[in-house]
Design a protein around this motif. Sequence first.
Motif, PDB file in Angstrom:
ATOM      1  N   TYR A 618       0.838  -1.202   0.000  1.00  0.00           N
ATOM      2  CA  TYR A 618       0.000   0.000   0.000  1.00  0.00           C
ATOM      3  C   TYR A 618       0.873   1.254   0.000  1.00  0.00           C
ATOM      4  O   TYR A 618       0.597   2.226  -0.710  1.00  0.00           O
ATOM      5  CB  TYR A 618      -0.915  -0.035   1.224  1.00  0.00           C
ATOM      6  CG  TYR A 618      -1.808   1.176   1.368  1.00  0.00           C
ATOM      7  CD1 TYR A 618      -2.769   1.478   0.419  1.00  0.00           C
ATOM      8  CD2 TYR A 618      -1.701   2.008   2.482  1.00  0.00           C
ATOM      9  CE1 TYR A 618      -3.593   2.583   0.561  1.00  0.00           C
ATOM     10  CE2 TYR A 618      -2.517   3.108   2.638  1.00  0.00           C
ATOM     11  CZ  TYR A 618      -3.461   3.392   1.672  1.00  0.00           C
ATOM     12  OH  TYR A 618      -4.279   4.480   1.813  1.00  0.00           O
ATOM     13  N   GLY A 619       1.954   1.246   0.792  1.00  0.00           N
ATOM     14  CA  GLY A 619       2.862   2.390   0.832  1.00  0.00           C
ATOM     15  C   GLY A 619       3.546   2.638  -0.497  1.00  0.00           C
ATOM     16  O   GLY A 619       3.705   3.786  -0.939  1.00  0.00           O
ATOM     17  N   VAL A 620       3.942   1.549  -1.173  1.00  0.00           N
ATOM     18  CA  VAL A 620       4.600   1.691  -2.479  1.00  0.00           C
ATOM     19  C   VAL A 620       3.630   2.287  -3.500  1.00  0.00           C
ATOM     20  O   VAL A 620       3.981   3.208  -4.257  1.00  0.00           O
ATOM     21  CB  VAL A 620       5.125   0.325  -2.961  1.00  0.00           C
ATOM     22  CG1 VAL A 620       5.558   0.396  -4.423  1.00  0.00           C
ATOM     23  CG2 VAL A 620       6.288  -0.135  -2.086  1.00  0.00           C
ATOM     24  N   VAL A 621       2.407   1.746  -3.525  1.00  0.00           N
ATOM     25  CA  VAL A 621       1.406   2.244  -4.481  1.00  0.00           C
ATOM     26  C   VAL A 621       1.082   3.701  -4.210  1.00  0.00           C
ATOM     27  O   VAL A 621       0.997   4.526  -5.126  1.00  0.00           O
ATOM     28  CB  VAL A 621       0.134   1.371  -4.419  1.00  0.00           C
ATOM     29  CG1 VAL A 621      -0.984   1.992  -5.253  1.00  0.00           C
ATOM     30  CG2 VAL A 621       0.433  -0.038  -4.907  1.00  0.00           C
ATOM     31  N   LEU A 622       0.902   4.033  -2.917  1.00  0.00           N
ATOM     32  CA  LEU A 622       0.595   5.417  -2.557  1.00  0.00           C
ATOM     33  C   LEU A 622       1.752   6.342  -2.927  1.00  0.00           C
ATOM     34  O   LEU A 622       1.549   7.429  -3.493  1.00  0.00           O
ATOM     35  CB  LEU A 622       0.296   5.508  -1.051  1.00  0.00           C
ATOM     36  CG  LEU A 622      -0.147   6.877  -0.522  1.00  0.00           C
ATOM     37  CD1 LEU A 622      -1.469   7.283  -1.163  1.00  0.00           C
ATOM     38  CD2 LEU A 622      -0.291   6.824   0.997  1.00  0.00           C
ATOM     39  N   PHE A 624       4.035   5.849  -5.241  1.00  0.00           N
ATOM     40  CA  PHE A 624       4.132   5.949  -6.690  1.00  0.00           C
ATOM     41  C   PHE A 624       3.091   6.920  -7.241  1.00  0.00           C
ATOM     42  O   PHE A 624       3.377   7.725  -8.132  1.00  0.00           O
ATOM     43  CB  PHE A 624       3.945   4.570  -7.325  1.00  0.00           C
ATOM     44  CG  PHE A 624       4.039   4.573  -8.824  1.00  0.00           C
ATOM     45  CD1 PHE A 624       5.255   4.777  -9.467  1.00  0.00           C
ATOM     46  CD2 PHE A 624       2.896   4.390  -9.603  1.00  0.00           C
ATOM     47  CE1 PHE A 624       5.342   4.788 -10.852  1.00  0.00           C
ATOM     48  CE2 PHE A 624       2.969   4.403 -10.979  1.00  0.00           C
ATOM     49  CZ  PHE A 624       4.195   4.606 -11.615  1.00  0.00           C
ATOM     50  N   GLY A 625       1.885   6.862  -6.669  1.00  0.00           N
ATOM     51  CA  GLY A 625       0.840   7.779  -7.104  1.00  0.00           C
ATOM     52  C   GLY A 625       1.197   9.221  -6.815  1.00  0.00           C
ATOM     53  O   GLY A 625       0.979  10.109  -7.658  1.00  0.00           O
ATOM     54  N   LEU A 626       1.775   9.474  -5.634  1.00  0.00           N
ATOM     55  CA  LEU A 626       2.183  10.838  -5.287  1.00  0.00           C
ATOM     56  C   LEU A 626       3.312  11.308  -6.201  1.00  0.00           C
ATOM     57  O   LEU A 626       3.352  12.456  -6.636  1.00  0.00           O
ATOM     58  CB  LEU A 626       2.623  10.888  -3.820  1.00  0.00           C
ATOM     59  CG  LEU A 626       1.520  10.720  -2.766  1.00  0.00           C
ATOM     60  CD1 LEU A 626       2.122  10.633  -1.370  1.00  0.00           C
ATOM     61  CD2 LEU A 626       0.530  11.889  -2.834  1.00  0.00           C
ATOM     62  N   TRP A 627       4.252  10.391  -6.492  1.00  0.00           N
ATOM     63  CA  TRP A 627       5.367  10.752  -7.378  1.00  0.00           C
ATOM     64  C   TRP A 627       4.859  11.128  -8.761  1.00  0.00           C
ATOM     65  O   TRP A 627       5.318  12.107  -9.355  1.00  0.00           O
ATOM     66  CB  TRP A 627       6.328   9.570  -7.448  1.00  0.00           C
ATOM     67  CG  TRP A 627       7.527   9.842  -8.323  1.00  0.00           C
ATOM     68  CD1 TRP A 627       8.677  10.482  -7.982  1.00  0.00           C
ATOM     69  CD2 TRP A 627       7.671   9.476  -9.712  1.00  0.00           C
ATOM     70  NE1 TRP A 627       9.542  10.555  -9.048  1.00  0.00           N
ATOM     71  CE2 TRP A 627       8.947   9.940 -10.142  1.00  0.00           C
ATOM     72  CE3 TRP A 627       6.858   8.814 -10.621  1.00  0.00           C
ATOM     73  CZ2 TRP A 627       9.408   9.756 -11.420  1.00  0.00           C
ATOM     74  CZ3 TRP A 627       7.307   8.632 -11.910  1.00  0.00           C
ATOM     75  CH2 TRP A 627       8.572   9.097 -12.309  1.00  0.00           C
TER      76      TRP A 627
END
Length: 631
Positions: A618-622, A624-627
């Motif tokens: 979840y942290g990686v996906v979040l 990546f979305g912010l990036w």
Amino acid sequence: RAAAFIAAFLLILTPRLSSNITGDLSHTHGLCIVPLCLLLAWLTLDRRSWRWAVAAGVAFVALYLLNLQFTLYTGWFVALYFLYFIIRAYRQRGTKPMSEFARYILAQGGLLLLMGLVAVGLSAFQLFPFLTYLPYQSREAMTLENANHLALPVPFLINAIAPTAQKFPEWELYVGLLPLLLTPLAFARVQREKAILWIFLLVFAGLFALGTATPLYGLMVHYVPGFRLVRVPTRMWYFVALAAAMLSALAVDWLMQGGKTGRGAWRGLLLGSGTLMIATIAIRFMTRRPDEPDWLLGFLACISLLVGLWGIYQWQRGLLSARQFAGVLLLAIALDVVPVAFTFHTPRLYSEVFATPDIVATLPDDDLYRIYSVRRELADHIVVLNGLEVADGLNSFQFASYSRFMRMAAGCELEGIAAAVPPCASNEIDPEAYLNAMPNPLLLGLLNVRYIIAPYDLPSHPALALAAQTGAHRLYENSAVLPRAFATGRADVVENHAAALDSLRALDPQQSAVVEQAEVDFVPPQNDFYSPADIVHYTPNNIVLRVTMPDAGILVLGDPWVTGWQAEANGDSLPVLRVNGALRGLYLQGGAHEVRFYFMPPALTIGLAVTVLMTALYGVVLGFGLWRSIH
């Protein structure tokens, strides 16, 4: 925004929610998260976005960790959302091929699946152990009659119009008169489908809350997964309030978007308001209690209704701004529901709530022992405040073996499910059963119960001696008390758990321990000895003790057995036995042993790993979305 705020204002001031604001906190907090879960689930299906599905899954984790019952109910209504969107898409399909409609169904189902996977993954650290414990729960044997506890009596449906003087939160549903009057306006053409959805939810929840008065509750308990584990159908009453608040919000939204009420609608509003005003005053008056003036709040409810009608009339004439109109509606609602909410609260001083009964001062603090209160003379917060240990208490998550053991130890042979352990400690099943329940000093002694507190004189028993009396409390010392841990040289093997409980009636725990056949993978010892154990370290999840045994025997720990406990003796792992029907034990060879019991369910280890992995993903996906949004 004004409509949304009005709905939230209504919901938080309903007696079902406001009355628990300083009581069952997890219950109240769970109720507050239900609308968030429904909102995020709606956005998931409406916008067909995996991001909203992930957010909804996170919200469901928060709800699950606070209240399982409302998680089940909310999940069911999310399934209703899904059905709503499918029906709406089918009706709007027109000439589009069925294959496209099928892809739509699969896409929406995939989003719900993602939502569920996120919820399960993030809560796995608690969910997995919880699921492994369900087979051991008292609720596994719960009947429809047990589950129907506190179902709403049909006559109490009048609470929707007038809160009765009884003030029992489980049976209260009052969101004010103005929301009831506004509900028909929610069915304006532009939002009729949503209104139908919420009216369906309202009717369904209302029928469910009536329990076995209608077939619906029995069908849900028998055929819908999870429902047979929960009781008190009136908890669904909250969703009636939620639906009523949402219908009111739809009506307000329609009015604020320029909706006009014609002469016919105004005649209906005036007729409805007159009927509601007469009904609420009449019902409150007829159900009032002597010398209790709360029924006069009905006149305030009538004034609030008139203020609301005046605001609608002025708004439609263009004499109020949107902000003024919203303020008038909020004032009208506050005039009605705020005083009602306050009637469900009785302020008490901190010193009064946490006052320790005088009988506690007579208890020694020189040893490890437990107390048993016949009628829960020591409330849970008093027990914690004074660092005491008790064998009784309130616990809805009951392990069946301990619950059955305590019924025998307390002399309380009531059938049925109650939150209290034993059930005679509360008035759920029979408010006077405790008067005929004679505690069994020997079985209580197995639990290391050294003292018994009773509100009356207990029948004479050789093992019980009156040690002190303060006011209405009697303190009895139990001479049959056993150490928290001890070893005995004989193991009596019985066929099953029921036989183990039956054998307790004639058991001498110092001479032998009862072990169930399924637990035995050793030659049952038949030696004659009794050896108390020394407690080296004792915390709820980690216990270290030393015992010297003349020969092979059974070490008995006077704590409840549940799966997930592990043990080692002198560094070697050993299986934890269920002995004497409900307690922890070990088979040990003769000699000196240092024994450690520790609580580490395998499901917890697996669940923690799943939760850590899901959180990292979840942290990686979040991230990546912010990036991507930044770049």
